[in-house]
Scaffold this active site. Sequence first.
Site, PDB file in Angstrom:
ATOM      1  N   ASP A  11       0.947  -1.223   0.227  1.00  0.00           N
ATOM      2  CA  ASP A  11       0.034  -0.033   0.029  1.00  0.00           C
ATOM      3  C   ASP A  11       0.930   1.270   0.061  1.00  0.00           C
ATOM      4  OD1 ASP A  11      -2.441   1.719   0.276  1.00  0.00           O
ATOM      5  OD2 ASP A  11      -2.066   1.760   2.443  1.00  0.00           O
ATOM      6  N   TYR A  43      -0.717   8.344  -2.277  1.00  0.00           N
ATOM      7  CA  TYR A  43      -0.445   8.256  -3.625  1.00  0.00           C
ATOM      8  C   TYR A  43      -1.396   8.979  -4.419  1.00  0.00           C
ATOM      9  CZ  TYR A  43       2.856   4.366  -3.567  1.00  0.00           C
ATOM     10  OH  TYR A  43       3.941   3.425  -3.544  1.00  0.00           O
ATOM     11  N   CYS A  74      -4.305  -1.062  -2.174  1.00  0.00           N
ATOM     12  CA  CYS A  74      -4.354   0.388  -2.363  1.00  0.00           C
ATOM     13  C   CYS A  74      -5.212   0.600  -3.331  1.00  0.00           C
ATOM     14  CB  CYS A  74      -3.062   1.054  -2.562  1.00  0.00           C
ATOM     15  SG  CYS A  74      -2.902   2.829  -2.695  1.00  0.00           S
ATOM     16  N   THR A  76      -5.876   3.568  -5.038  1.00  0.00           N
ATOM     17  CA  THR A  76      -5.155   4.534  -5.845  1.00  0.00           C
ATOM     18  C   THR A  76      -4.216   3.791  -6.745  1.00  0.00           C
ATOM     19  OG1 THR A  76      -5.463   6.512  -4.393  1.00  0.00           O
ATOM     20  CG2 THR A  76      -3.966   6.758  -6.296  1.00  0.00           C
ATOM     21  N   GLU A 152      -1.720   8.262   8.550  1.00  0.00           N
ATOM     22  CA  GLU A 152      -0.381   8.058   8.666  1.00  0.00           C
ATOM     23  C   GLU A 152       0.243   8.594   9.925  1.00  0.00           C
ATOM     24  OE1 GLU A 152       1.806   6.509   6.205  1.00  0.00           O
ATOM     25  OE2 GLU A 152      -0.027   5.569   5.811  1.00  0.00           O
ATOM     26  N   CYS A 184     -10.940   3.970   0.081  1.00  0.00           N
ATOM     27  CA  CYS A 184      -9.326   3.983   0.426  1.00  0.00           C
ATOM     28  C   CYS A 184      -9.061   3.175   1.445  1.00  0.00           C
ATOM     29  CB  CYS A 184      -9.282   5.551   0.660  1.00  0.00           C
ATOM     30  SG  CYS A 184      -7.431   5.615   1.229  1.00  0.00           S
ATOM     31  N   THR A 185      -8.022   2.316   1.596  1.00  0.00           N
ATOM     32  CA  THR A 185      -7.783   1.230   2.652  1.00  0.00           C
ATOM     33  C   THR A 185      -7.447   2.134   3.972  1.00  0.00           C
ATOM     34  OG1 THR A 185      -5.540   1.154   1.840  1.00  0.00           O
ATOM     35  CG2 THR A 185      -7.323  -0.562   1.017  1.00  0.00           C
ATOM     36  N   HIS A 186      -7.065   3.177   3.972  1.00  0.00           N
ATOM     37  CA  HIS A 186      -6.935   3.996   5.173  1.00  0.00           C
ATOM     38  C   HIS A 186      -8.149   4.123   5.760  1.00  0.00           C
ATOM     39  CE1 HIS A 186      -2.752   4.919   3.252  1.00  0.00           C
ATOM     40  NE2 HIS A 186      -2.489   5.277   4.538  1.00  0.00           N
TER      41      HIS A 186
END
Length: 282
Positions: A11, A43, A74, A76, A152, A184-186
């Site tokens: 990712d 990204y 990810c 993106t 992050e 989005c994986t976040h």
Amino acid sequence: MNPHHPIGVFDSGLGGLTVLREIRRLLPGEDLLYVADSAHAPYGDKSMAFIESRSIAITEFLLERGAKAIVVACNTATGAAAKLLRTQYNVPLIAMEPAVKPAVERTRSGVVAVLATRRTLASHNFSVLLGRLETDAEILLQPCPGLVERVEAGDLAGEGTRELLRGYLEPLLARGADTLVLGCTHYPLLTPLIQELAGPDVLILDSGIGVARQVRRRLSEAGLLAPEERTGRERFWTSAPPARMHALMARLWAGEVELARWVESEAEDDRRSPGGLALEPT
């Protein structure tokens, strides 16, 4: 490739841990390799050429370490590079797809909102996904700049993150959205806060479990599933300084992590790997 080889997952940063967690839950016997390119996250504001280059380099790094399959955890990177990766590497490659289809099947109000990066929402893959849907539901697209950076930084519930999310969610809820797709994986790491802000009657969907099921299916078809009696282990790399990332990664993973640094290097040394990458000890 053989069933004892690991699965490689990557990712732009820490968000892919949400996918890795579902893979671990579904496939407890598999060894897992995870690369977080946190030095270059997010990204979503990078060029397609940059994302392609990073994705190729990470994939080669994982394949060099024996990966029998690659998971692009990810959204993106999926939109920018998954097609290219599939043309270059002859291993099962599993990528992301926002859970829009199950969302339109489950909405009660007929209004679905998709939260994602600008690049994901503008990608050809996402356009194709929307084009395949046969639905009368209204689909609202909400880019969410700044959320990846919050994750992050480990800020999952602070006032700044709360205000950022509130600004994205309130217009969607005002238009009747009762189902939110986390594209989005976040973003699944923010699910408790999103649920609090959106209310208990709003359904929140992400793609983690669907990707894990796809990994299991693809490995089963290829005869590459690890023996069920095995206990799998994980290894983690980050392109950011490990001393800065280790505690946060362990917190998000909810367990100890074996973390090494993954850096770009043009120097020739014994640690050199494909794609101009080298390993650095923590």
